[in-house]
Scaffold this motif. Structure first.
Motif, short mmCIF file in Angstrom:
data_model
loop_
_atom_site.label_atom_id
_atom_site.label_comp_id
_atom_site.label_asym_id
_atom_site.label_seq_id
_atom_site.Cartn_x
_atom_site.Cartn_y
_atom_site.Cartn_z
N GLY A 1 0.83 -1.21 0.00
CA GLY A 1 0.00 0.00 0.00
C GLY A 1 0.86 1.26 0.00
O GLY A 1 0.55 2.25 -0.67
N LYS B 1 -5.98 0.18 -12.82
CA LYS B 1 -7.28 0.46 -12.23
C LYS B 1 -7.98 1.49 -13.11
O LYS B 1 -7.33 2.20 -13.89
N TRP B 2 -9.30 1.56 -12.98
CA TRP B 2 -10.10 2.56 -13.69
C TRP B 2 -10.34 3.72 -12.74
O TRP B 2 -10.87 3.53 -11.64
N GLN B 3 -9.98 4.92 -13.18
CA GLN B 3 -10.31 6.13 -12.42
C GLN B 3 -11.40 6.87 -13.18
O GLN B 3 -11.25 7.13 -14.39
N VAL B 4 -12.48 7.17 -12.49
CA VAL B 4 -13.61 7.86 -13.13
C VAL B 4 -13.79 9.20 -12.42
O VAL B 4 -13.96 9.24 -11.21
N ARG B 5 -13.71 10.28 -13.20
CA ARG B 5 -13.87 11.62 -12.61
C ARG B 5 -15.16 12.24 -13.13
O ARG B 5 -15.35 12.35 -14.35
N VAL C 1 -12.33 3.29 -9.22
CA VAL C 1 -12.43 4.34 -8.21
C VAL C 1 -13.05 5.55 -8.87
O VAL C 1 -12.76 5.86 -10.03
N PHE D 1 -7.61 10.01 -2.85
CA PHE D 1 -8.51 8.85 -2.76
C PHE D 1 -8.39 7.99 -4.02
O PHE D 1 -8.26 6.76 -3.94
N LEU D 2 -8.41 8.63 -5.18
CA LEU D 2 -8.36 7.88 -6.45
C LEU D 2 -7.06 7.08 -6.57
O LEU D 2 -7.03 6.01 -7.15
N ASN D 3 -5.99 7.63 -6.00
CA ASN D 3 -4.72 6.92 -6.08
C ASN D 3 -4.58 5.85 -4.99
O ASN D 3 -4.04 4.78 -5.25
N ALA D 4 -5.09 6.15 -3.81
CA ALA D 4 -4.79 5.26 -2.67
C ALA D 4 -5.77 4.09 -2.55
O ALA D 4 -5.41 3.07 -1.98
N VAL D 5 -6.99 4.24 -3.04
CA VAL D 5 -7.94 3.14 -2.89
C VAL D 5 -7.65 2.08 -3.95
O VAL D 5 -7.62 2.37 -5.15
N GLU E 1 -8.10 13.33 -5.46
CA GLU E 1 -7.01 12.67 -6.18
C GLU E 1 -6.28 11.69 -5.26
O GLU E 1 -5.86 10.61 -5.69
#
Lengths: 425, 425
Positions: free
Chosen positions: A28, A414-418, B372, B363-367, B361
């Motif tokens: 992590g 991973k998928w990031q959705v903004r 995400v 959160f999007l990186n760490a989860v 940002e």
């Protein structure tokens, strides 16, 4: 090293569960660690390996003494042995990994949806990687470094014969990681050589994301057979070089001799030579291999070319010799070669030698192997030769990563959705 | 359907081995089939589904009659039932898949080595895909079509309750494939509903490259537990929506109500609402969910907001309700949310609602989840909504494909090396 011995399956599971939890925590942190910091850890470790040269060589001498007492075979003892040059090689390899491009964070693709959502697929580390290897102590540093540079935590399990060397090298790696302000648990060495710990690692679903075995066929077969965790590996390299009717004879001879004999013990070496029935100069090809010291088992047509060619058994067509032995057979054109390879290959590396571009392109498309080559030696099947900087292994599986596996193969996405407040109708 | 019943494990293995060999042969042909031909096969199948409407609905009526005789639950009977509209939907879905971009043949990367070798990584089909599903007969067409369009052969195993419907739909698909000049074995339906055949499929290493289960948790759990072939699936969607201190209250309310309640039975629905202790309007959020008909289990702080909030048990934080029930808890800032999600999520879809971009940002990186999201409803977790055209499922595994899996997830790659006679020094 103060684990009970022998270890019960239950104790082994508990050990791996505890190491896995620490590894997940470290992973992590590593996932968000910038490239420069990971590189710093590896450069620290390289410096420590050099600083601790005397102590590491003394640890290795312990392993060698034990190996001698147990009557270990010379080839295996050679793999185990460290000296100044080899230790410098290990340190330099860590620095080379530190200089590789970091795949983490790169954007695989990006799309904007009509509803305003912005999607990105971003590379992230794979997580926790288990690496099981045999007598070469350099793997402790190499594999740990590749896993770390791609942002992963690693759990290493080296061969019992190298335990003192591995512990000393691992300590340098962990201290280097620590000195860069990263968690020591990023690279853990299983503190027992009890085989029960290997079993526990292989069934550690959810704790370990992937297992990479590095070693001989016996090790890889056991890992593939027992593992409940996905495995990235190749068992065999039953590679073919096919000489098409259109091949340039001088090129064919040079490539085939190199593909078979440059180093016979590597997984990219050719094990079967297929010759097009319409190829005009088969005798020279066979003679070149024989004269270079290669034993040949062949079909009737191959035997007819030279009395030194012995009859091939059914098993020969499916054998990885890893030696100066080659099976030789004739096939009908590129279709015959494709069919033979489909029936006998291990999907590692297969090559065509041809001047006819259409035939070559057909071969490159139709042969279902991790690596397909045209007018090149199968001995190039190697992450370094492919320009990947380093490799943790070659995969003949079809999922996730295929062929040489380097840093990118140790990542996922991973998928990031903004959005801006979108709800789904 | 004239298999012995019950099937012995040995007979089941022999059945799958024979189907697997035919599938591998078909896959070899499909790998080299141009996009237009694959699309033609699917358009043919769509036309046949429409032509054979009466016969397919009659087959479905048989299944429904059997379901009624056995006292099947109404919800399950509804999933099984076909009508004109649903059959037209299945045909239209085949045409939609026929229009998707074909990933096969695309070049992932290309490199020229100093020695003149030219390397390419090219997308190729995965090979043979096993798909195991339950009562919805549309999966026969949908899953078979997606596998085929990505150049793969498929072995389908539908639910016994839908066997007549599946056989009729499968016949249309196979006839459509045949009419395009492609092998019928490209999509095979296991001709028995004996569960022994599922076991054989799950242990068919080397014959089947990947298994995709489509159905409820019981099916997915069995498949993940028993399979020796790699599995692409998700077991749970324990998804979180986290409302950060900086969230816009109106947006937070709209997103949370949609994420939880738009459709409660889908895997992308939110199951746990996390609220930042510094968020100024938690009461309105809780009231909005309660007033919309959602039952809430909460921690002490959530219970204090409204008497209708009942105490959350330890198990609630790890439960996928798939119902109008939500667990609500308070956490300390984005770090608290990340830690809670790391401990409880199933790595499917987790969202933050925030105006603070840095927090979002982070959160999007760490989860560490497949998907995400920032300021969007978790209900968007869907291949169609992501613009992938269709999805064969969502994967929460970390290897090969993550999140919504569409055509690209059904491919792998190979390395093509083009030389001019290079041998390795």
């Amino acid at each position: 090293m103060d684990m009970p011995f022998p270890l019960s399956d239950q104790d082994a599971d508990a050990l791996i569960a505890a190491m896995g939890a620490r590894a997940r925590h470290a992973a992590g942190i590593l996932a968000g660690t910038p490239t420069a910091r990971k590189a710093e850890a590896l450069r620290n470790a390289a410096a420590l390996l050099r600083e601790r040269r005397t102590a590491i060589l003394a640890a290795n001498a312990e392993d060698i003494a034990r190996a001698e007492a147990s009557g270990m075979a010379p080839a295996m003892k050679d793999r185990l042995r460290l000296d100044d040059n080899r230790l410098e090689g290990i340190a330099a390899a860590l620095e080379a990994v530190a200089g590789l491009d970091d795949p983490v964070g790169s954007i695989l693709d990006e799309r904007h949806r009509p509803n305003g959502l912005r999607l990105r697929r971003v590379r992230v580390p794979l997580g926790v990687i288990g690496i099981i290897y045999e007598s070469r102590p350099n793997v402790t540093a190499d594999a740990g470094a590749l896993a770390l540079m791609a942002g992963n935590a690693a759990i290493l399990r080296g061969g019992s014969e190298a335990r003192a060397s591995n512990a000393a090298i691992h300590a340098a790696l962990a201290d280097g990681i620590d000195a860069a302000g990263l968690p020591r648990d990023a690279v853990q060495l299983i503190p027992t050589t009890d085989r029960a710990a290997v079993g526990a690692l292989l069934r550690a679903q959810g704790l370990v994301d992937i297992i990479i075995p590095r070693g001989g066929k016996g090790l890889v077969a056991r890992v593939q057979d027992e593992a409940r965790v996905p495995v990235l590996a190749h068992l065999d390299g039953i590679n073919h070089s096919f000489v098409h009717a259109s091949a340039d004879p001088a090129m064919a001879e040079a490539i085939v001799v190199n593909a078979k004999l440059r180093r016979t013990g590597v997984c990219g070496s050719t094990e079967t030579l297929l010759i097009d029935r319409s190829y005009p100069a088969p005798e020279a090809l066979v003679t070149a291999l024989l004269d270079a010291g290669c034993a040949l088992n062949g079909d009737a047509a191959a035997q007819a070319l030279d009395p030194r060619v012995t009859p091939a058994t059914d098993a020969d067509w499916d054998t990885e010799y890893l030696d100066a032995i080659c099976t030789v057979g004739f096939v009908d054109g590129v279709e015959g070669a494709i069919a033979h390879i489909a029936a006998h290959a291990s999907h590692h590396t297969d090559a065509i030698i041809a001047e006819d571009e259409a035939a070559a392109e057909h071969f490159l498309n139709a042969v279902d192997s991790a690596i397909v080559m045209w007018n090149a030696s199968t001995q190039f099947a190697d992450g370094g030769e492919f320009g990947l900087g380093a490799e943790i292994g070659i995969s003949t599986g079809r999922l996730h990563a295929r062929g040489p596996v380097a840093l990118e193969g140790l990542t996922t996405y991973k998928w990031q959705v903004r959005g801006t407040g979108q709800t789904r109708p």
